[in-house]
Design a protein around this motif. Structure first.
Motif, short mmCIF file in Angstrom:
data_model
loop_
_atom_site.label_atom_id
_atom_site.label_comp_id
_atom_site.label_asym_id
_atom_site.label_seq_id
_atom_site.Cartn_x
_atom_site.Cartn_y
_atom_site.Cartn_z
N ASP A 1 2.51 -15.04 12.66
CA ASP A 1 1.88 -14.51 11.45
C ASP A 1 2.97 -14.26 10.41
N THR A 2 2.97 -15.02 9.32
CA THR A 2 4.02 -14.88 8.28
C THR A 2 3.56 -14.03 7.10
N SER A 3 2.36 -13.46 7.17
CA SER A 3 1.88 -12.65 6.05
C SER A 3 2.63 -11.32 5.98
N ILE A 4 2.58 -10.69 4.81
CA ILE A 4 3.24 -9.39 4.62
C ILE A 4 2.25 -8.29 4.97
N PRO A 5 2.60 -7.39 5.89
CA PRO A 5 1.64 -6.35 6.30
C PRO A 5 1.38 -5.36 5.17
N LYS A 6 0.18 -4.80 5.16
CA LYS A 6 -0.17 -3.81 4.14
C LYS A 6 0.24 -2.43 4.62
N LYS A 7 1.04 -1.74 3.82
CA LYS A 7 1.55 -0.44 4.22
C LYS A 7 1.28 0.61 3.14
N VAL A 8 1.65 1.84 3.47
CA VAL A 8 1.55 2.95 2.52
C VAL A 8 2.84 3.00 1.72
N LEU A 9 2.75 3.11 0.39
CA LEU A 9 3.93 3.31 -0.43
C LEU A 9 4.09 4.82 -0.66
N GLU A 10 5.15 5.38 -0.08
CA GLU A 10 5.42 6.80 -0.27
C GLU A 10 6.40 6.98 -1.43
N VAL A 11 6.06 7.90 -2.32
CA VAL A 11 6.84 8.13 -3.54
C VAL A 11 7.50 9.50 -3.46
N ASN A 12 8.79 9.55 -3.80
CA ASN A 12 9.54 10.81 -3.78
C ASN A 12 9.40 11.50 -5.14
N PRO A 13 8.58 12.56 -5.22
CA PRO A 13 8.30 13.19 -6.54
C PRO A 13 9.54 13.82 -7.17
N ASP A 14 10.58 14.11 -6.36
CA ASP A 14 11.75 14.81 -6.90
C ASP A 14 12.88 13.86 -7.31
N HIS A 15 12.69 12.57 -7.09
CA HIS A 15 13.76 11.63 -7.45
C HIS A 15 13.79 11.46 -8.96
N ILE A 16 14.98 11.34 -9.52
CA ILE A 16 15.12 11.29 -10.98
C ILE A 16 14.41 10.08 -11.59
N LEU A 17 14.40 8.96 -10.86
CA LEU A 17 13.71 7.78 -11.38
C LEU A 17 12.21 8.04 -11.49
N VAL A 18 11.64 8.68 -10.47
CA VAL A 18 10.20 8.97 -10.48
C VAL A 18 9.90 9.99 -11.57
N VAL B 1 -1.73 -1.29 -9.92
CA VAL B 1 -0.78 -2.37 -10.23
C VAL B 1 -0.52 -3.21 -8.98
N LEU B 2 -0.32 -2.53 -7.86
CA LEU B 2 0.03 -3.25 -6.61
C LEU B 2 -1.20 -3.81 -5.91
N GLY B 3 -2.36 -3.26 -6.22
CA GLY B 3 -3.61 -3.78 -5.67
C GLY B 3 -3.67 -3.73 -4.16
N GLU B 4 -4.07 -4.86 -3.55
CA GLU B 4 -4.26 -4.93 -2.09
C GLU B 4 -2.95 -5.02 -1.32
N ALA B 5 -1.82 -5.10 -2.04
CA ALA B 5 -0.53 -5.21 -1.36
C ALA B 5 -0.19 -3.94 -0.57
N VAL B 6 -0.77 -2.79 -0.97
CA VAL B 6 -0.55 -1.54 -0.25
C VAL B 6 -1.90 -0.91 0.06
N THR B 7 -1.93 -0.11 1.13
CA THR B 7 -3.19 0.56 1.50
C THR B 7 -3.36 1.86 0.72
N GLU B 8 -2.24 2.45 0.31
CA GLU B 8 -2.29 3.77 -0.33
C GLU B 8 -0.96 4.03 -1.01
N VAL B 9 -0.98 4.86 -2.07
CA VAL B 9 0.25 5.36 -2.69
C VAL B 9 0.16 6.87 -2.66
N LYS B 10 1.15 7.53 -2.03
CA LYS B 10 1.08 8.98 -1.89
C LYS B 10 2.47 9.60 -1.99
N ALA B 11 2.51 10.89 -2.24
CA ALA B 11 3.77 11.63 -2.34
C ALA B 11 4.39 11.75 -0.94
N SER B 12 5.70 11.62 -0.89
CA SER B 12 6.41 11.66 0.39
C SER B 12 7.06 13.02 0.63
#
Length: 629
Positions: free
Chosen positions: A552-569, A510-521
């Motif tokens: 440089d006004t571009s948005i840097p590409k970062k890792v999105l860390e996801v909290n597996p224990d959060h109620i929303l997730v 969904v996020l495509g090139e906006a992030v380098t990786e999505v992983k559990a935190s």
């Protein structure tokens, strides 16, 4: 009257006088500084002679300056040692320095100021011909039975010597017949007083202009410390700086080796710089034997100690050293090195003896002082003196040193953690710091961009590694117990873990090139997601600084860390397991990503985020109405 003779100037003197007479340079007032310095030297020789020989000195030591506008003259008289005929010919008729050809070339090419040339070649007396049509020197030596002598010259090719039969008082009288265009500038008492105040204010003998003593302020740095009262220091500080407040601290020092000098330095109470003038106004006044050589010399103390005001007076530099030579002078470097060590040592003692007083200093001057991260020679001293706010402080005004941090560190902890943020409140809510709050591990709070450069330059302290909280090794933090046992979320089954991995892959799509990786935190406990820099990258705050510098006004590409224990997730996981193509997953993924960007300060267009929030609120409000009916 005695015999009168005419003598040709040596060739190099004629060359020099020609340069001076035809000089186009503007700093002509130094001629008076040079004449006063010569008079002071002559008076010092009388004092030395009286001390070493035990002879009586029955003539009051003084320098008198008078102006006659009608006659167009300025006269400087001293009661010093005077000169014999031979001394007069030796001192004024020739130059004992080589390099006149080079001097001529540089002056003609206009490469240096005249002040610098005079300084470099030690020809102070001759500077009088910048302003004079003719000079008459009348002198009688202190030597027994010495005859009075008159030396006269128009500064062109020759000079006349005449012996006088009359019994003149000991000393030297120099009458300067001013050039026509110099009369209004120098043949007036107000101008002469200003020049004395500017260049010769601390000469050790009384200087009178038309019977009024001009140099009334004592060269306090030359006085024994035990004789000086705080009030005297305060008065001198105010005279020097025009500050209405007393100084915050005073450092009076006398050094004999490796260079002989006296210094009187002050730290002001305030570091305010409303007009941004501090960089230009910094520097210590440099004197050589009480004669001002350079106002606000920028080389004696580095810029990060620019809050220090004061004077340095040395015996070891030549009186007429030029600014260009000052910068390359080894003695200057030795003086500078000693001064820096003394200022840092003084601050170290203040910090050790009175933490509250040091906190006052830090409040006023800490921001400037932090630029000392570039002073690698004094890295250890600097590191001991630098201060930061901390998660262990009660409020944003609390200060912690690295030693304070280490004293509170946990067993087996070998890192000093820090985090950058816009405010204490923002850092208190930062997702990166959730694990530190949970474990009770202290974090130093950085609020200014320069703080990050300090940490990057120091890297370690007393065996502890300076580590950004963002780059913390979770394995090192896991070994510390949680402060409070929270009710843990139910562990994921193997099937749920597999679904979570697929959901994170879906979020990456969904996020495509906006992030380098999505992983559990492993760092999050209260937040559903956070953005982290890929391994090996600089911290987020340093990345922002570098982007500003490079525009440089571009948005840097970062890792999105996801909290597996959060109620929303967990709720997203339930929806995903029911239908992997549910549009809520896409909507939530974008919303969480843009919310994280907003916290990081990178979201420049919030329209999509606001629209999504409103859509989600509309849907959830319908559910809430149904539930509460």
């Amino acid at each position: 009257m005695g015999r009168k003779t005419t003598h040709k100037f040596k060739a190099e003197v004629s060359q020099l006088l020609d340069i001076l007479v035809h000089s186009l340079y503007t700093n002509k007032e130094i001629f008076l500084r040079e004449l006063i310095s010569n008079a002071s030297d002559a008076l010092e020789k009388v004092r030395f002679k009286a001390t070493s020989e035990g002879s009586e000195n029955d003539v009051a030591p003084e320098i008198r300056i008078t102006a006659d506008k009608d006659a167009g003259t300025v006269t400087v008289t001293d009661t010093g040692v005077g000169m014999t005929r031979d001394e007069l010919m030796r001192n004024i008729g020739t130059i004992a320095h080589s390099g006149t050809a080079e001097l001529t070339r540089m002056a003609q090419e206009g490469k240096e100021s005249l002040d610098a040339l005079i300084g470099r070649f030690g020809v102070g007396f001759y500077s009088v011909y910048m302003v004079a049509d003719e000079v008459t020197v009348t002198t009688r030596s202190i030597e027994p039975d010495a005859q009075a002598i008159i030396w006269t010259s128009d500064g062109r090719t020759d000079y006349k010597l005449q012996e006088l039969d009359e019994d003149l008082p000991r000393g030297t009288r120099i009458e300067v017949k001013l050039k026509e265009d110099m009369v209004s500038r120098f043949a007036n008492e107000a101008a002469l007083k200003n020049i004395v105040n500017k260049h010769s204010n601390f000469i050790n003998f009384p200087i009178y202009v038309a019977d009024e003593r001009v140099n009334t302020v004592t060269a306090l740095w030359r006085e024994p410390k035990f004789q000086i009262k705080d009030k005297q220091y305060a008065e001198f500080y105010k005279f020097l700086t025009y500050d209405s407040e007393d100084p915050f601290d005073t450092l009076h020092t006398s050094v004999d080796a490796p260079v002989q000098f006296n210094a009187l330095m002050f730290i002001p109470k305030s570091g305010d710089d409303p007009f941004g003038m501090a960089r230009e106004q910094r520097g210590l006044d440099l004197y050589v034997r009480r004669v001002l050589i350079e106002k606000q010399n920028k080389d004696l103390l580095p810029e990060y100690l620019g809050f220090v005001k004061g004077v340095v007076d040395t015996e070891d530099l030549p009186l007429n050293i030029s600014r260009e030579t000052l910068q390359d002078n080894m003695l200057m470097r030795k003086i500078s090195s000693t001064l820096v060590k003394q200022v840092l040592g003084n601050l170290e003692k203040m910090a050790k003896d009175n933490a509250d007083r040091y906190a006052e200093f830090w409040q006023a001057h800490g921001t400037l002082f932090k630029a000392g991260y570039m002073d690698f020679l004094n890295k250890d001293k600097f590191a001991k003196l630098v201060r930061f706010n901390s998660s262990a402080s009660e409020d944003s005004k609390g200060l912690a040193s690295f030693d304070d941090y280490i004293s509170r560190a946990k067993d087996e902890q070998k890192e000093i953690y820090y985090a950058f943020g816009p405010s204490r409140e923002a850092l208190g809510l930062s997702p990166y710091l959730e694990v530190f709050r949970r474990k009770g591990v202290e974090v130093l709070y950085l609020y200014e961009p320069i703080d990050e450069f300090v940490m990057d330059a120091l890297r370690d302290y007393e065996g502890y590694t300076l580590t950004s909280a963002e780059h913390a090794d979770m394995a090192k933090l896991d070994k510390f117990e949680d402060l409070e046992k929270k009710e843990e979320a139910e562990a994921l089954t193997e099937e749920q873990q597999s679904s979570l991995d697929r959901m994170m892959a879906r979020i990456k799509d969904v996020l495509g090139e906006a992030v380098t990786e999505v992983k559990a935190s492993r760092r999050l406990s209260d937040s559903p997601v956070c953005l982290a820099n890929p391994d090996g990258n600089v911290t987020s705050s340093m990345d922002k600084i570098m982007r500003v510098v490079s525009k440089d006004t571009s948005i840097p590409k970062k890792v999105l860390e996801v909290n597996p224990d959060h109620i929303l997730v967990r709720n997203m996981l339930t929806i995903f397991e029911r239908d992997e193509n549910d549009p809520f997953i896409d909507q939530a993924a974008n919303q969480l990503f843009e919310s994280a960007l907003l916290l990081e300060g990178y979201l420049t267009d919030p329209h999509a985020l606001v629209g999504r929030v409103q859509d989600l609120l509309t849907k959830s409000s319908g559910w809430y109405v149904e539930k509460t009916n």
